[in-house]
Structure formats: C-alpha cells, structure tokens
Design a protein around this motif. Structure first.
Motif, mmCIF file in Angstrom:
data_model
loop_
_atom_site.group_PDB
_atom_site.id
_atom_site.type_symbol
_atom_site.label_atom_id
_atom_site.label_comp_id
_atom_site.label_asym_id
_atom_site.label_seq_id
_atom_site.Cartn_x
_atom_site.Cartn_y
_atom_site.Cartn_z
ATOM 1 N N PRO A 196 0.840 -1.192 0.000
ATOM 2 C CA PRO A 196 0.000 0.000 0.000
ATOM 3 C C PRO A 196 0.881 1.249 0.000
ATOM 4 O O PRO A 196 2.107 1.164 0.063
ATOM 5 C CB PRO A 196 -0.770 -0.110 1.324
ATOM 6 C CG PRO A 196 -0.648 -1.546 1.727
ATOM 7 C CD PRO A 196 0.709 -1.962 1.225
ATOM 8 N N ASP A 197 0.266 2.411 -0.095
ATOM 9 C CA ASP A 197 1.059 3.644 -0.034
ATOM 10 C C ASP A 197 0.200 4.828 0.355
ATOM 11 O O ASP A 197 -0.985 4.899 0.011
ATOM 12 C CB ASP A 197 1.728 3.928 -1.387
ATOM 13 C CG ASP A 197 2.830 4.975 -1.264
ATOM 14 O OD1 ASP A 197 3.510 4.993 -0.229
ATOM 15 O OD2 ASP A 197 2.995 5.786 -2.195
ATOM 16 N N ARG A 226 -0.682 10.486 7.667
ATOM 17 C CA ARG A 226 -2.109 10.724 7.855
ATOM 18 C C ARG A 226 -2.446 10.765 9.350
ATOM 19 O O ARG A 226 -1.671 10.329 10.187
ATOM 20 C CB ARG A 226 -2.921 9.635 7.134
ATOM 21 C CG ARG A 226 -2.811 9.786 5.605
ATOM 22 C CD ARG A 226 -3.706 8.815 4.858
ATOM 23 N NE ARG A 226 -3.508 8.930 3.407
ATOM 24 C CZ ARG A 226 -3.909 8.003 2.542
ATOM 25 N NH1 ARG A 226 -4.520 6.916 2.951
ATOM 26 N NH2 ARG A 226 -3.695 8.171 1.241
ATOM 27 N N THR A 241 1.343 0.288 -4.864
ATOM 28 C CA THR A 241 0.312 1.296 -5.020
ATOM 29 C C THR A 241 0.903 2.520 -5.706
ATOM 30 O O THR A 241 2.062 2.847 -5.520
ATOM 31 C CB THR A 241 -0.234 1.643 -3.625
ATOM 32 O OG1 THR A 241 -0.854 0.471 -3.117
ATOM 33 C CG2 THR A 241 -1.216 2.788 -3.669
ATOM 34 N N TYR A 299 -14.504 14.020 -5.191
ATOM 35 C CA TYR A 299 -14.530 12.596 -5.499
ATOM 36 C C TYR A 299 -14.672 12.288 -6.989
ATOM 37 O O TYR A 299 -13.904 11.506 -7.568
ATOM 38 C CB TYR A 299 -15.666 11.935 -4.718
ATOM 39 C CG TYR A 299 -15.660 10.453 -4.844
ATOM 40 C CD1 TYR A 299 -14.928 9.675 -3.959
ATOM 41 C CD2 TYR A 299 -16.353 9.836 -5.870
ATOM 42 C CE1 TYR A 299 -14.884 8.306 -4.102
ATOM 43 C CE2 TYR A 299 -16.303 8.468 -6.013
ATOM 44 C CZ TYR A 299 -15.576 7.711 -5.128
ATOM 45 O OH TYR A 299 -15.513 6.357 -5.279
ATOM 46 N N TYR A 319 -12.012 10.460 -9.656
ATOM 47 C CA TYR A 319 -12.260 9.238 -10.423
ATOM 48 C C TYR A 319 -12.194 9.467 -11.926
ATOM 49 O O TYR A 319 -11.732 8.597 -12.677
ATOM 50 C CB TYR A 319 -13.552 8.554 -9.990
ATOM 51 C CG TYR A 319 -13.255 7.475 -8.974
ATOM 52 C CD1 TYR A 319 -12.766 6.236 -9.398
ATOM 53 C CD2 TYR A 319 -13.386 7.706 -7.619
ATOM 54 C CE1 TYR A 319 -12.456 5.250 -8.492
ATOM 55 C CE2 TYR A 319 -13.069 6.714 -6.704
ATOM 56 C CZ TYR A 319 -12.601 5.488 -7.141
ATOM 57 O OH TYR A 319 -12.281 4.518 -6.246
ATOM 58 N N ALA A 329 -8.852 -0.918 -6.003
ATOM 59 C CA ALA A 329 -9.572 -1.231 -4.757
ATOM 60 C C ALA A 329 -10.772 -0.330 -4.548
ATOM 61 O O ALA A 329 -11.240 -0.165 -3.433
ATOM 62 C CB ALA A 329 -8.612 -1.137 -3.566
ATOM 63 N N GLY A 330 -11.282 0.235 -5.620
ATOM 64 C CA GLY A 330 -12.442 1.109 -5.487
ATOM 65 C C GLY A 330 -13.673 0.318 -5.069
ATOM 66 O O GLY A 330 -13.889 -0.810 -5.524
ATOM 67 N N ASP A 331 -14.485 0.895 -4.217
ATOM 68 C CA ASP A 331 -15.639 0.185 -3.697
ATOM 69 C C ASP A 331 -16.948 0.838 -4.159
ATOM 70 O O ASP A 331 -17.988 0.196 -4.300
ATOM 71 C CB ASP A 331 -15.566 0.171 -2.169
ATOM 72 C CG ASP A 331 -16.241 -1.066 -1.624
ATOM 73 O OD1 ASP A 331 -17.321 -1.428 -2.122
ATOM 74 O OD2 ASP A 331 -15.676 -1.678 -0.706
ATOM 75 N N SER A 332 -16.885 2.109 -4.436
ATOM 76 C CA SER A 332 -18.061 2.849 -4.891
ATOM 77 C C SER A 332 -18.466 2.391 -6.290
ATOM 78 O O SER A 332 -17.754 1.635 -6.947
ATOM 79 C CB SER A 332 -17.698 4.326 -4.932
ATOM 80 O OG SER A 332 -16.562 4.493 -5.768
HETATM 81 C C1 LIG Z 1 -6.875 -3.747 0.149
HETATM 82 C C2 LIG Z 1 -6.989 -2.278 -0.061
HETATM 83 C C3 LIG Z 1 -5.827 -1.570 -0.202
HETATM 84 C C4 LIG Z 1 -5.873 -0.169 -0.382
HETATM 85 N N1 LIG Z 1 -4.693 0.487 -0.489
HETATM 86 C C5 LIG Z 1 -4.710 1.826 -0.540
HETATM 87 C C6 LIG Z 1 -3.480 2.523 -0.526
HETATM 88 O O1 LIG Z 1 -2.418 1.929 -0.469
HETATM 89 N N2 LIG Z 1 -3.486 3.882 -0.571
HETATM 90 C C7 LIG Z 1 -4.659 4.590 -0.628
HETATM 91 O O2 LIG Z 1 -4.571 5.824 -0.683
HETATM 92 N N3 LIG Z 1 -5.869 3.956 -0.645
HETATM 93 C C8 LIG Z 1 -5.897 2.595 -0.576
HETATM 94 N N4 LIG Z 1 -7.114 1.921 -0.550
HETATM 95 C C9 LIG Z 1 -8.356 2.683 -0.681
HETATM 96 C C10 LIG Z 1 -8.980 2.445 -2.055
HETATM 97 O O3 LIG Z 1 -8.133 2.875 -3.082
HETATM 98 C C11 LIG Z 1 -10.352 3.132 -2.188
HETATM 99 O O4 LIG Z 1 -10.226 4.529 -2.057
HETATM 100 C C12 LIG Z 1 -11.321 2.612 -1.161
HETATM 101 O O5 LIG Z 1 -11.370 1.206 -1.259
HETATM 102 C C13 LIG Z 1 -12.717 3.217 -1.293
HETATM 103 O O6 LIG Z 1 -13.245 3.024 -2.587
HETATM 104 P P1 LIG Z 1 -13.847 4.244 -3.400
HETATM 105 O O7 LIG Z 1 -12.725 5.226 -3.575
HETATM 106 O O8 LIG Z 1 -14.341 3.690 -4.697
HETATM 107 O O9 LIG Z 1 -14.948 4.818 -2.531
HETATM 108 C C14 LIG Z 1 -7.108 0.530 -0.395
HETATM 109 C C15 LIG Z 1 -8.287 -0.222 -0.254
HETATM 110 C C16 LIG Z 1 -8.247 -1.607 -0.082
HETATM 111 C C17 LIG Z 1 -9.521 -2.343 0.095
#
Ligand SMILES: Cc1cc2nc3c(=O)[nH]c(=O)nc-3n(C[C@H](O)[C@H](O)[C@H](O)COP(=O)(O)O)c2cc1C
Ligand SMILES: Cc1cc2nc3c(=O)[nH]c(=O)nc-3n(C[C@H](O)[C@H](O)[C@H](O)COP(=O)(O)O)c2cc1C
Lengths: 435, 435
Positions: free
Chosen positions: A54-55, A60, A99, A149, A153, A221-224
C-alpha cells in the motif's frame, strides 16, 4: 480444481496497529531493506503469487490528539516502487505490486516506473491504482484538500487509459537490434499515442520496450459505483475489504457482472478480499496470540482510532460504556460504531480493540484448518478468487501462515506447490494483455 | 596528496553513438538488469566513487530524418531510479546517482524517491538535478514546448529547496521506537516544512527518516550563469563538459568563486568534467579501437547529428566538402561547426565523426599513462576535482579503463585502492550535510 490466488500485504512491520511493539518485531523494520528482503523471500518460499505494498503520500491522522501521533509507526517508511525494485533483484518468482496515485503524479512518469519495475523483475510488476483521498496527502502537493470525489475518479480513469496506452507503444517484436544493417527498430511497430483528453495531453511513445507479460498487472480497490466501473473496464485484479460472506458475494457479483458490458469474461478479472489470519496450533493458542497483540495497543492510539467518528473520549473511563455521540459534527459518522458498541455491550477499550485488529478487513482466528475452511468457503461461494493475506506483524505472523496454513491448503489442492510460470500474469493465471 | 574523484557514466550500452553495434556489446543491454549489474559490480571492483545515470523523458530527436530515427538505440531504456534501486541490492560501496527533472515532477515525490534509494543503499544515493530542456519531453507532459529558460531555473531552484527541506524533516535521533513506553518518536525532533513559494506549496513533514549520510548528494550540470548560481548555492558536485584545459579552468574558477558568497568553502563542492577515455596498451591500439567504433556510425545517424545545425545534407557526397550553410534558419547555429570543418579541411563524414565520439565531452585516446597524465594535469591545474568517466561502450571500454588506467592512477597515489567509508559522501570526502 480452481486454485486460490494468494497475495501478501508486506506493508511496514505488519498491519496490526501495535505491530511494531510486538517482541518479535524489528521496530525500525519499515525503513530497512533487510526486513523486507526476509518478508519477500519468505513469501516466495510459501509460493505466494505476489506481495503488495500500500502507499500514502503523507503522515495521515494529523487531527489525532497530540499524544497519539508520537505513538504511531506510520511516520517513517520506504517508498514502495524503489523498495520493490530492490526486491526485484532479490527474488525470482513472486509478483511485486505497488500502489501508485493517479491524483498526484504524471502518467508518463507512472507508466515508466511501473514498466521499468516490470522489466527489472522479468515481468512480475503490478500497479494498485488509488486516487489518494487524504487531506494530508493533498497538503504535500499544493492542494488544501483532495480534489472532489468525481473529479478524482474521472482523472483516475483517464490516467489509467494513458498509462496503458503508453505501455502499448511498441509491439513485442518491434526491436530488431540488427548490428549488421544498423536498424534498431521497425518503425511500423512503434505506436505514437497522441492522447488529448480532459485531464492529460500526452504524446508518447514511451521510451521503453513492451512488458515481458504484455502489460503490468492492474489492481484496483475502489468500492463505490465509480470505482467498480473503472475496475470492470481496466483492472485485472480487485482488492476489497469485506467482513461477511454475504457482503463479499454481493460485491463479487456486482463487479463480475460489469465485465460482459466491457467485452470481458469473468476469468479476466480476479477478486481478492483482504484476510487477516491469526493462526495457532490450537484455537486457544491463536486466541492468545491475538490477545497479546491487542494488549499492546496504547490507549492513546486506541482513542485516536475512534476520534474521527466519536470525537475526543479521553475524559471518559476506558473500561466504562461508550458515551452517546453528542457533537453534531460527528453524529452521522458515529452511528454505525455506536450501534455496534451498544449491541455488543462494548466498553470504550473493547470497542477500539474490536475495530483495531483487522482495521476493516476480515479477521480469522484459529487453527490451520479453520483458516483454510474460511478461505475455501469464500472461494467456493463465489465471494473470492483469492485473498490478500494481511499478517498482523512481520515476519512472524507470515511464518505462522506459511508453515501452518499453506501446507493445509496444498493438501487440499487449493494452492500450488511450485511456481509454474515466470510472470505475475502466469502466477495469477491471467492471459497476456495488450491494446 | 589530494585524490581524484571518479564517477562512471553507466548509461545505456555506452556513450558512443554506435555503441550498440560494437561486437562486444549486448544490443538489448539498456533494457536488461544483468547488463547494468555487470557494469555496477565492475565499477565497484575498480573502486569508482559512484555510477551516474543520465535521463531523458522522451525519445529525443524527433526532427531527425526518418531513416536516422529507426537506427538510434535511445528509444528503449530502463527508468534510472528503479534501476539504481535494484542495483542498490547488488552492490555495497559504489554511489548511485540518478538524474531527476525539476520541471516534470512534484518535489514531494522526488524527495521520497531519492531518500528511499538512499536508505535502500545505506547512504549511497545522489540526485543529478536537471530542468529538461527537450521539446519532446514537454510533449509527454501536456506542454507544447519546455517552459522558458528562466522559469525553468526559478522552479528548479525552489524545487531543490523544497526537496532539501523535506529531507530535513526529522533529526537523526528523532525515532525512539521504545516498545516499553509506546513512544515511536520525539515530537520535538520532527520539523514541519510548511513551504509556501512561487511554484510550490508543500507542507511536509516527509514520512521517511533522515538520510544515513545527512542528505543525499546533489549533482548539478548547469553551465549558464543561472545554472552556476544554483550550483554554488545548493549542489555538492558539478558535472560539466569541457574540451580544453583553459575552458575547464575558467569554469572551475567561476563556480568555486561563487561559494564564499554562499557561506561555503571550496571543499564543499566538487567539479567533475566528463572524460571519454579510449585506452590501449599502445597508442596505435587505442587509435585502432577508436577507428573501429567510428566506422560503425551509420551515415544516416551521422547526417542526423549534423541536421539541427547544418540542415539536410543527404544529397551531398559524404566524402566531399561540407557545403556552406544556406538556409537562414540554420546559419547562426551552423557557424561554429562550419568553421571547424573549414579549418580542419573535413569532409562531411569526417565532420560528423569528429563530433560524434565525445558528443561534447573531452576524448583522450592513448595509453594508460596518457590518460593518467591527462587527468593529473587537469586536477593539478585546478580544472577538476575528479572526472565523470564516460566509456564509449559497456562494459568493454570500462574494463579497459579499470584494468589499465586505474592501476596507473593507484601507483601515482591519485585514487584509492580500497573504499574507506560507507556512504557516497564518504567516498567523495564530503562532510555530512543538513539544514
Ligand atoms: C486492500 C486495499 C488496499 C488499499 N490500499 C490503498 C493505498 O495503499 N493507498 C490509498 O490511498 N488507498 C488505498 N485503498 C483505498 C482504495 O483505493 C479506495 O479509495 C477505497 O477502497 C474506497 O473506494 P472508493 O474510492 O471507490 O470509494 C485501499 C483499499 C483496499 C480495500
Ligand atoms: C555530464 C552532464 C550530464 C547531463 N545530464 C543530463 C541529463 O541526464 N538529462 C538532461 O535533461 N540534461 C542533462 N544535462 C544538461 C544539463 O542539465 C544542462 O541543461 C546543460 O549542461 C546546460 O546548462 P544550462 O541549462 O545551465 O544552460 C547534462 C549535462 C552534463 C554536462
């Protein structure tokens, strides 16, 4: 039988918030190549498909109360692309996934760095695309806050297209390097991108040969909704944090369901939820390992982890009930965890401990069989194609998983016993990719 | 006796324009870690202080005629910071210096990458600061041309200040990592930069510990007044390309003369001109080696190297006289080399060959004694503190220098026989640095 894919979160000294205080842990490990060398070589010994870094682009948590800040270990770490480049020279098989932010970088630079890591490792690189939501990140790049946001994206989506375009600047057989005739390349096999978009104008071509694996592997890793759309279009692998089978199944179906519209099959995108295994030879031993770690959480850090949802609780008794959220600024964000505390009857200390261990990821505490069962259930239940294994502390908890769970998974035929290819795409069973 | 400092240009397959066609050269070396591993380990065997990687952010030379372009080897290479990170894991002593642009990067990212390389190598990193003048570079970053010269230098100057400020975010003893008390660092020893300038707003602190050598070493190759001023203020080492003793002495005096006004002594900044050695056991052998390489220059490449000064000469006889420049667009740029051709009576072929070998750098062709004499003369004459050695082709010409010239320099006591420290600053005899 379909095999479970295995990633390893190789971050810092482990993912548990108190990892650095564990007696087995080297407390300056996150600044030390030899720490990561041991982790990466262990990952390879256990036949992981990849290690993942990750990064963040800042320290933070700046709003945390003073005392908590100087107790956090996230203030000093190596930069992941340089770190993985060093590890490329020290490993042979394991994938190397870093990342990289699309908000605070230029696509030409990002394309070069990841493709270079890919060549240095003979085709083992991956890029975890993130949009960097943190306010602290923004402040290091001349912004007062992260861009909105949707803007982030949109930019991310175009950024990925540009990077992939640059990675496709040269056909695999473009370079002749014919000493006799003096011809270095075949101009028909060079492609000038000439991208002109809303966010970027990038001409190209990239001054680097094509990847040995077609293209580096793209993680997301986007969830939205927006995140899932980008993933379905451009990603090879999706990381996610899901706690229950039902949530993971719903997410799995939602993302896989978007592939057909993008002209892609289900096999072209893998979904890998996070999993924090705490493994013992008995369940009691596993529980004891967990408790030992939990007891290392400094109360100031514990309170800080509640701060952005429940506000400052430092005047309350740690072993008393969680007070009802009062500050309206916190009320909406507080709801979910206040309800959790009420339902479980948690004290303040129990609440932060419950949230602390997996920090959003599924935690499985038990024997090798328990962990293997948990993994098999999700894979067979179409909730996961593999897992991003997140050890609490490194390398000890990785060795627990490697020596106890891996043999059990191998016995069940769920993971490989030997590497059978050379690239990260080979490890993951993904086809070569290219535009 | 003061020792001569030794850098090695480890770029591509060598600096000669036809290097890749040499029979000893691996023609895809510039994409292959094992090529650079051999070069870096040889540099260490010969006790070089550092290896140096130039960098460009595009395929330059797009105005060259069609046929020349597909004969150039500069279209496919690794990215230098990732490459040096891999080499950090494969070497022990030699300094690792990469070029990095201040025009197309963010200071927070640059500060992290170089400091991370520094930690990965236990204090052996250096940053060669450049402003990226190329039009082709600009087109890969959304610009139609490089920003205007003064703007580039203003930004570079502020960029370097921000990077150095970030490198000084933590005192050397800031990290306590006290498992017992839970204190990770001493907040008194953390410094928030909070830079607000014309070009950048960067808060900091950097989330990385201070360099083992205080700060990574800063290299600079500016030649203009503005470039010399920035160097005198911020650089530890200045690279330069000078052909004659007089020019080199004047440059040396000019840069060193600016140090006092910056509160710095002469020992705090080293000047290292480039030197391309072509070495034989006899002068005849050295001449023959040179000629063999020169004969590998494809006429199309030769003509292309004249193109931006004399225009398209492809309709003329290569072995006839150089025609008088006619196109007014070329006249002023053409003057110097047209005069050279007239003075020496060069044909077109002889002219491009004369320009091609060192490409601006001093070329010394001869025995080990000849080369050692040439180096000693410049060092004793206050024209150089050391040299950036630029082999024609790699690794063969490096081995010629290492096995013939290095022993001669060691005999004269002009270079070390063993490494006597651990960091790049130790190698160069520079004091630890910090703000
Ligand atoms: C396994 C995992 C690793 C992630 N690693 C990072 C990371 O290294 N740096 C970061 O800024 N965000 C990280 N995120 C956040 C995601 O990039 C993303 O912003 C978050 O899952 C929410 O999704 P959304 O942006 O679509 O709402 C990570 C998320 C997950 C689930
Ligand atoms: C030894 C040496 C190495 C250089 N390396 C690079 C490089 O890697 N990339 C680049 O864009 N410019 C490079 N340059 C160009 C310089 O950064 C600088 O632009 C040039 O010397 C002219 O100086 P000025 O910009 O002050 O006019 C190099 C120059 C020298 C002498």
């Amino acid at each position: 039988m379909k095999q479970i894919k295995l990633g390893l979160s190789a971050w810092r000294m482990g993912y548990h918030i108190a990892a650095w205080r564990h007696p087995s842990v080297q407390p300056d490990g996150s600044m030390d190549l030899s720490h990561f060398k041991a982790v990466a070589q262990a990952a390879e010994r256990y036949r992981f498909d990849l290690i993942f870094m990750p990064d963040e682009l800042a320290i933070r948590g700046e709003d945390n109360p003073e005392g908590a800040r100087s107790r956090g270990s996230h203030v000093a770490e190596l930069e992941p692309i340089t770190l993985l480049s060093a590890l490329a020279a020290l490993t042979q098989h394991v994938g190397l996934v870093s990342t990289g932010s699309t908000t605070y970088a230029e696509p030409y630079n990002t394309a070069r760095q990841f493709l270079s890591l890919d060549h240095l490792s003979n085709g083992r690189a991956g890029w975890n695309v993130v949009t960097s939501w943190g306010k602290e990140d923004a402040l290091n790049f001349g912004h007062l806050a992260a861009p909105d946001y949707n803007l982030r994206y949109e930019r991310a989506s175009e950024f990925v297209d540009v990077v992939r375009g640059l990675w496709n600047s040269w056909d695999a057989d473009a370079f002749l390097r014919d000493k006799e005739s003096g011809l270095f390349f075949d101009p028909q096999k060079m492609h000038v991108l000439d991208h002109k978009g809303d966010h970027f104008n990038v001409r190209g071509p990239l001054h680097m040969a094509r990847s040995p694996q077609g293209e580096p592997v793209i993680f997301f890793a986007g969830d939205s909704e927006a995140g899932r759309d980008v993933a379905a279009r451009a990603a090879d692998v999706v990381f996610t944090a899901k706690q229950t089978l039902e949530d993971a199944q719903a997410f799995y179906a939602s993302v896989k369901g978007r592939l057909a519209a993008n002209g892609r099959t289900e096999d072209e995108l893998l979904i890998m939820p996070g999993l924090m295994p705490i493994v013992g030879r008995t369940r009691e031993e596993a529980e004891a390992k967990h408790e030992a770690l939990q007891n290392l959480i400094d109360p100031l850090i514990g309170l800080a982890s509640l701060y952005d949802r429940l506000g400052d609780l430092s005047d309350y008794d740690l072993d008393g009930p969680v007070p009802e959220p009062k500050d309206p600024a916190f009320r909406s964000r507080a709801e979910v965890i206040y309800k959790l505390a009420q339902k479980e009857g948690y004290t303040i200390r129990q609440l932060y401990m419950a949230l602390a261990s997996g920090r959003g990821h599924r935690v499985v505490i038990g024997t090798a069989e328990d962990v293997a069962d948990a993994m098999q259930e999700w894979q067979e239940g179409r909730a996961a194609d593999g897992f991003n294994i997140i050890p609490t502390h490194l390398p000890e908890a990785l060795d627990d998983f490697g020596t106890l769970v891996i043999p059990e998974l191998q016995r069940r035929g769920l993971v490989r016993t030997e590497y059978d290819g050379t690239s990260l795409r080979d490890n993951l069973g993904l086809p070569k990719r290219g535009l």
